[in-house]
Design a protein around this motif. Structure first.
Motif, PDB file in Angstrom:
ATOM      1  N   VAL A   1       0.833  -1.203   0.000  1.00 49.91           N
ATOM      2  CA  VAL A   1       0.000   0.000   0.000  1.00 49.91           C
ATOM      3  C   VAL A   1       0.867   1.252   0.000  1.00 49.91           C
ATOM      4  O   VAL A   1       0.610   2.211  -0.750  1.00 49.91           O
ATOM      5  N   SER A   2       1.907   1.278   0.835  1.00 56.01           N
ATOM      6  CA  SER A   2       2.749   2.476   0.928  1.00 56.01           C
ATOM      7  C   SER A   2       3.528   2.720  -0.355  1.00 56.01           C
ATOM      8  O   SER A   2       3.608   3.864  -0.839  1.00 56.01           O
ATOM      9  N   LEU A   3       4.098   1.677  -0.951  1.00 57.32           N
ATOM     10  CA  LEU A   3       4.857   1.853  -2.195  1.00 57.32           C
ATOM     11  C   LEU A   3       3.938   2.222  -3.354  1.00 57.32           C
ATOM     12  O   LEU A   3       4.285   3.068  -4.190  1.00 57.32           O
TER      13      LEU A   3
ATOM     14  N   PRO B   1      -7.061  -2.922  -0.126  1.00 58.45           N
ATOM     15  CA  PRO B   1      -5.705  -2.362  -0.154  1.00 58.45           C
ATOM     16  C   PRO B   1      -5.503  -1.366  -1.294  1.00 58.45           C
ATOM     17  O   PRO B   1      -4.841  -0.337  -1.112  1.00 58.45           O
ATOM     18  N   VAL B   2      -6.069  -1.643  -2.470  1.00 50.42           N
ATOM     19  CA  VAL B   2      -5.954  -0.703  -3.588  1.00 50.42           C
ATOM     20  C   VAL B   2      -6.673   0.600  -3.264  1.00 50.42           C
ATOM     21  O   VAL B   2      -6.185   1.702  -3.567  1.00 50.42           O
ATOM     22  N   LEU B   3      -7.835   0.490  -2.635  1.00 53.12           N
ATOM     23  CA  LEU B   3      -8.595   1.687  -2.266  1.00 53.12           C
ATOM     24  C   LEU B   3      -7.835   2.534  -1.253  1.00 53.12           C
ATOM     25  O   LEU B   3      -7.782   3.773  -1.371  1.00 53.12           O
ATOM     26  N   VAL B   4      -7.229   1.907  -0.257  1.00 52.90           N
ATOM     27  CA  VAL B   4      -6.460   2.652   0.740  1.00 52.90           C
ATOM     28  C   VAL B   4      -5.270   3.339   0.087  1.00 52.90           C
ATOM     29  O   VAL B   4      -4.949   4.499   0.391  1.00 52.90           O
ATOM     30  N   ALA B   5      -4.590   2.637  -0.837  1.00 46.89           N
ATOM     31  CA  ALA B   5      -3.452   3.252  -1.529  1.00 46.89           C
ATOM     32  C   ALA B   5      -3.890   4.459  -2.348  1.00 46.89           C
ATOM     33  O   ALA B   5      -3.213   5.497  -2.360  1.00 46.89           O
ATOM     34  N   LEU B   6      -5.029   4.365  -3.024  1.00 46.14           N
ATOM     35  CA  LEU B   6      -5.520   5.498  -3.814  1.00 46.14           C
ATOM     36  C   LEU B   6      -5.922   6.671  -2.920  1.00 46.14           C
ATOM     37  O   LEU B   6      -5.679   7.841  -3.268  1.00 46.14           O
TER      38      LEU B   6
ATOM     39  N   PRO C   1       7.756   5.967   4.503  1.00 46.67           N
ATOM     40  CA  PRO C   1       7.393   5.743   5.926  1.00 46.67           C
ATOM     41  C   PRO C   1       6.154   6.507   6.353  1.00 46.67           C
ATOM     42  O   PRO C   1       5.395   6.027   7.203  1.00 46.67           O
ATOM     43  N   SER C   2       5.937   7.683   5.780  1.00 48.54           N
ATOM     44  CA  SER C   2       4.714   8.424   6.113  1.00 48.54           C
ATOM     45  C   SER C   2       3.472   7.671   5.665  1.00 48.54           C
ATOM     46  O   SER C   2       2.468   7.618   6.391  1.00 48.54           O
TER      47      SER C   2
END
Length: 350
Positions: A117-119, A177-182, A245-246
């Motif tokens: 998700v972070s990357l 996970p895709v939604l959180v990354a977006l 990291p953020s």
């Protein structure tokens, strides 16, 4: 022509845009920072663990979603049976309270979610931020004004409120996970990247070699790709390294508050959500995901700082403490005696 003009411009003028080192110089400067190298090894191991999660859980013989009701004590409210949370040869880090799911499997699969998700969010933030920043910096006054106001609007949006609103309208079948990354990418991060890139673009486009490329008839797109993007590489890579990291912390916070990744998909933040009621009976349930988050964020932060200094050696490291005293001690010069010696020379000259 642009290379010659660049050499003349840097020799005759003083610019605030840092020079971008070559790959060899970058690796040489990065190797001189031992903390950054250790952090890079830790990050590489974490990525390797995340990629090899199916193989590691297969070696253990467990998976992150299977319940083991026989391994918990229902009379005590679901506390794992055995010492250290039910650690055994079959469950290397014990089991989860109340469900009996394997902790090791959930930790390594949680690394895939947190790092993925972070990357992914960082990649989208860089693409959108660079595109908006370069377009605002190279555009005319009205384009710059409109894009800057759009950036300011997104910069002021509260992450949690937007996350709750988007989660309410997005169908449940959409991968969480895709939604959180977006959400992290489009709400929380690209606007700051765009403002930084715009400021760097405004500084770069006034240099001689960029002006020469525009006067020679090059299109705006070709000028941006051939002349501006190499100069933007250092600040963009530096900021992206600090964004990772953020984003990891933001994903953990969303999952901890119940608006991030949902069960049965494992996530470190999600594991911390229910760990607050088990920290006395099963402390490993709280300590393991918290330690994983701390190590990941700390290693990413140290690595990002090392990349920043390696790309711009004129910038002082924020993590450097007492280096001057150590250097003077290695050279054999007393630190306390150096200041009076300098004063005496000034007095003699006066």
């Amino acid at each position: 022509m642009s290379e010659a003009l660049a050499a003349v411009g840097t020799a005759g003028t003083d610019t605030t845009v840092p020079a971008v080192p070559g790959a060899r110089q970058f690796w040489r400067r990065l190797r001189q920072r031992r903390a950054a190298l250790v952090a890079a090894v830790v990050v590489a191991l974490l990525v390797l663990v995340a990629l090899a999660a199916p193989l590691l859980t297969a070696l253990e013989g467990q998976d992150p979603t299977t319940y083991h009701p026989t391994l918990i004590d229902s009379a005590r409210g679901g506390v794992p049976i055995g010492s250290f949370g039910g650690v055994s040869a079959d469950h290397w880090l014990g089991v989860e309270p109340q469900t009996g799911r394997d902790m090791f499997a959930r930790l390594v699969y949680g690394a895939r979610v947190s790092l993925g998700v972070s990357l992914g969010a960082t990649l989208v933030q860089v693409l959108v931020g660079v595109a908006m920043g370069v377009a605002a910096g190279l555009g005319n006054r009205w384009v710059d004004l409109v894009l800057s106001r759009i950036t300011d609007i997104f910069l002021s949006l509260p992450l949690m409120i937007m996350a709750l609103a988007l989660l309410a309208v997005v169908p449940d079948g959409f991968p969480r996970p895709v939604l959180v990354a977006l959400i992290l990418a489009l709400v929380a991060g690209w606007s700051t990247m765009a403002k930084m890139v715009r400021a760097q673009t405004l500084a770069l486009k006034n240099l001689d070699y960029v002006s020469a490329s525009r006067l020679s008839g090059w299109s705006t797109w070709r000028t941006a790709v051939r002349e501006l993007l190499p100069g933007l590489a250092a600040p963009v890579i530096t900021y992206a390294a600090l964004l990772v990291p953020s984003n990891i912390s933001a994903e953990a916070a969303l999952s901890f508050l119940g608006v991030g990744v949902k069960p049965p998909t494992p996530s470190w933040g999600q594991m911390l959500t229910s760990a607050d009621v088990w920290y006395q009976a099963a402390p490993q349930y709280l300590l393991l995901p918290a330690l994983a988050l701390f190590v990941t964020v700390f290693a990413m932060t140290v690595l990002g700082d090392g990349v920043r200094v390696a790309l711009d050696p004129r910038a002082a490291s924020r993590l450097r403490v007492g280096t001057g005293r150590k250097r003077e001690a290695r050279a054999g010069t007393p630190v306390a005696a150096s200041a009076p010696q300098t004063v005496s020379k000034k007095e003699e000259g006066a």
